[in-house]
Design a protein around this motif. Sequence first.
Motif, PDB file in Angstrom:
ATOM      1  N   ARG A  21       3.782  14.896  -9.984  1.00 16.36           N
ATOM      2  CA  ARG A  21       4.758  15.959  -9.689  1.00 16.36           C
ATOM      3  C   ARG A  21       5.451  15.686  -8.365  1.00 16.36           C
ATOM      4  N   GLU A  22       4.646  15.237  -7.383  1.00 17.51           N
ATOM      5  CA  GLU A  22       5.195  14.896  -6.065  1.00 17.51           C
ATOM      6  C   GLU A  22       4.502  13.663  -5.530  1.00 17.51           C
ATOM      7  N   LEU A  23       5.256  12.851  -4.822  1.00 15.21           N
ATOM      8  CA  LEU A  23       4.710  11.650  -4.195  1.00 15.21           C
ATOM      9  C   LEU A  23       5.462  11.420  -2.893  1.00 15.21           C
ATOM     10  N   ARG A  24       4.713  11.199  -1.819  1.00 15.13           N
ATOM     11  CA  ARG A  24       5.303  11.011  -0.487  1.00 15.13           C
ATOM     12  C   ARG A  24       4.613   9.834   0.186  1.00 15.13           C
ATOM     13  N   PHE A  25       5.375   8.989   0.837  1.00 22.86           N
ATOM     14  CA  PHE A  25       4.847   7.817   1.522  1.00 22.86           C
ATOM     15  C   PHE A  25       4.986   8.009   3.032  1.00 22.86           C
ATOM     16  N   GLU A  26       3.862   7.946   3.729  1.00 27.15           N
ATOM     17  CA  GLU A  26       3.876   8.012   5.184  1.00 27.15           C
ATOM     18  C   GLU A  26       4.156   6.630   5.764  1.00 27.15           C
ATOM     19  N   GLU A  27       3.816   5.582   5.009  1.00 23.20           N
ATOM     20  CA  GLU A  27       4.108   4.194   5.371  1.00 23.20           C
ATOM     21  C   GLU A  27       4.670   3.498   4.145  1.00 23.20           C
ATOM     22  N   ARG A  28       5.494   2.479   4.380  1.00 20.46           N
ATOM     23  CA  ARG A  28       6.018   1.707   3.248  1.00 20.46           C
ATOM     24  C   ARG A  28       4.888   0.883   2.650  1.00 20.46           C
ATOM     25  N   PRO A  29       4.667   0.990   1.346  1.00 20.67           N
ATOM     26  CA  PRO A  29       3.585   0.223   0.728  1.00 20.67           C
ATOM     27  C   PRO A  29       3.917  -1.265   0.682  1.00 20.67           C
ATOM     28  N   ASP A  30       2.868  -2.076   0.799  1.00 19.76           N
ATOM     29  CA  ASP A  30       2.995  -3.524   0.681  1.00 19.76           C
ATOM     30  C   ASP A  30       2.445  -3.889  -0.697  1.00 19.76           C
ATOM     31  N   VAL A  31       3.338  -4.053  -1.666  1.00 16.65           N
ATOM     32  CA  VAL A  31       2.939  -4.265  -3.054  1.00 16.65           C
ATOM     33  C   VAL A  31       3.375  -5.649  -3.506  1.00 16.65           C
ATOM     34  N   THR A  32       2.458  -6.381  -4.111  1.00 14.76           N
ATOM     35  CA  THR A  32       2.790  -7.673  -4.703  1.00 14.76           C
ATOM     36  C   THR A  32       2.184  -7.742  -6.099  1.00 14.76           C
ATOM     37  N   VAL A  33       2.838  -8.494  -6.953  1.00 13.82           N
ATOM     38  CA  VAL A  33       2.329  -8.750  -8.298  1.00 13.82           C
ATOM     39  C   VAL A  33       2.225 -10.253  -8.441  1.00 13.82           C
ATOM     40  N   GLU A  34       1.023 -10.726  -8.739  1.00 18.04           N
ATOM     41  CA  GLU A  34       0.819 -12.149  -8.977  1.00 18.04           C
ATOM     42  C   GLU A  34       0.418 -12.317 -10.427  1.00 18.04           C
ATOM     43  N   ARG A  35       1.085 -13.239 -11.097  1.00 19.49           N
ATOM     44  CA  ARG A  35       0.766 -13.492 -12.496  1.00 19.49           C
ATOM     45  C   ARG A  35       0.901 -14.976 -12.756  1.00 19.49           C
ATOM     46  N   THR A  36      -0.045 -15.527 -13.462  1.00 17.79           N
ATOM     47  CA  THR A  36      -0.003 -16.939 -13.817  1.00 17.79           C
ATOM     48  C   THR A  36      -0.561 -17.111 -15.215  1.00 17.79           C
ATOM     49  N   ALA A  37      -0.173 -18.177 -15.848  1.00 17.26           N
ATOM     50  CA  ALA A  37      -0.732 -18.580 -17.129  1.00 17.26           C
ATOM     51  C   ALA A  37      -1.179 -20.017 -16.931  1.00 17.26           C
ATOM     52  N   ARG A  38      -2.485 -20.230 -16.777  1.00 19.13           N
ATOM     53  CA  ARG A  38      -2.993 -21.548 -16.435  1.00 19.13           C
ATOM     54  C   ARG A  38      -3.804 -22.130 -17.563  1.00 19.13           C
ATOM     55  N   PRO A  39      -3.844 -23.425 -17.773  1.00 18.69           N
ATOM     56  CA  PRO A  39      -3.187 -24.441 -16.949  1.00 18.69           C
ATOM     57  C   PRO A  39      -1.686 -24.520 -17.222  1.00 18.69           C
ATOM     58  N   THR A  40      -1.260 -24.094 -18.389  1.00 19.70           N
ATOM     59  CA  THR A  40       0.175 -24.057 -18.683  1.00 19.70           C
ATOM     60  C   THR A  40       0.468 -22.762 -19.429  1.00 19.70           C
ATOM     61  N   GLY A  41       1.707 -22.386 -19.470  1.00 17.03           N
ATOM     62  CA  GLY A  41       2.105 -21.175 -20.167  1.00 17.03           C
ATOM     63  C   GLY A  41       3.207 -20.481 -19.401  1.00 17.03           C
ATOM     64  N   GLU A  42       3.474 -19.257 -19.780  1.00 18.33           N
ATOM     65  CA  GLU A  42       4.503 -18.491 -19.084  1.00 18.33           C
ATOM     66  C   GLU A  42       4.060 -17.046 -18.990  1.00 18.33           C
ATOM     67  N   SER A  43       4.569 -16.361 -17.984  1.00 17.47           N
ATOM     68  CA  SER A  43       4.210 -14.960 -17.792  1.00 17.47           C
ATOM     69  C   SER A  43       5.417 -14.207 -17.254  1.00 17.47           C
ATOM     70  N   ALA A  44       5.373 -12.885 -17.421  1.00 20.54           N
ATOM     71  CA  ALA A  44       6.456 -12.031 -16.943  1.00 20.54           C
ATOM     72  C   ALA A  44       5.891 -10.648 -16.657  1.00 20.54           C
ATOM     73  N   SER A  45       6.556  -9.917 -15.781  1.00 18.47           N
ATOM     74  CA  SER A  45       6.160  -8.543 -15.504  1.00 18.47           C
ATOM     75  C   SER A  45       7.398  -7.735 -15.159  1.00 18.47           C
ATOM     76  N   GLY A  46       7.290  -6.425 -15.311  1.00 16.01           N
ATOM     77  CA  GLY A  46       8.417  -5.565 -14.982  1.00 16.01           C
ATOM     78  C   GLY A  46       8.016  -4.106 -15.069  1.00 16.01           C
ATOM     79  N   SER A  47       8.857  -3.245 -14.512  1.00 13.16           N
ATOM     80  CA  SER A  47       8.562  -1.810 -14.537  1.00 13.16           C
ATOM     81  C   SER A  47       9.825  -1.004 -14.768  1.00 13.16           C
ATOM     82  N   ASN A  48       9.622   0.166 -15.349  1.00 14.49           N
ATOM     83  CA  ASN A  48      10.657   1.195 -15.456  1.00 14.49           C
ATOM     84  C   ASN A  48      10.193   2.343 -14.583  1.00 14.49           C
TER      85      ASN A  48
END
Length: 90
Positions: A21-48
């Motif tokens: 319902r409500e969300l407030r940030f007192e500090e800017r978040p440090d967000v990272t997304v790491e994705r891999t497909a090993r040893p070979t392959g492909e990956s993707a991510s996304g948000s709405n």
Amino acid sequence: MTRPDRPESPDIEITASAGARELRFEERPDVTVERTARPTGESASGSNRTNLPDEVTTHVTYQDIHIDFRVAARAVHPEDALPSGRHGRR
């Protein structure tokens, strides 16, 4: 739900949704997304996001927010990923 361009036919797909319902940030978040497909392959991510920008502003109250997130990967056998002209797996 967001559907990143690739991979089109993932072997694994993880989705998550969150809302508030409500969300407030007192500090800017440090967000990272790491994705891999090993040893070979492909990956993707996304948000709405609804009512929440990609880069939030501190000390602002966001209301009625919703986030859908997706990460997907497609595995490729290492021999199938050989450069052109070389034999791959049969």
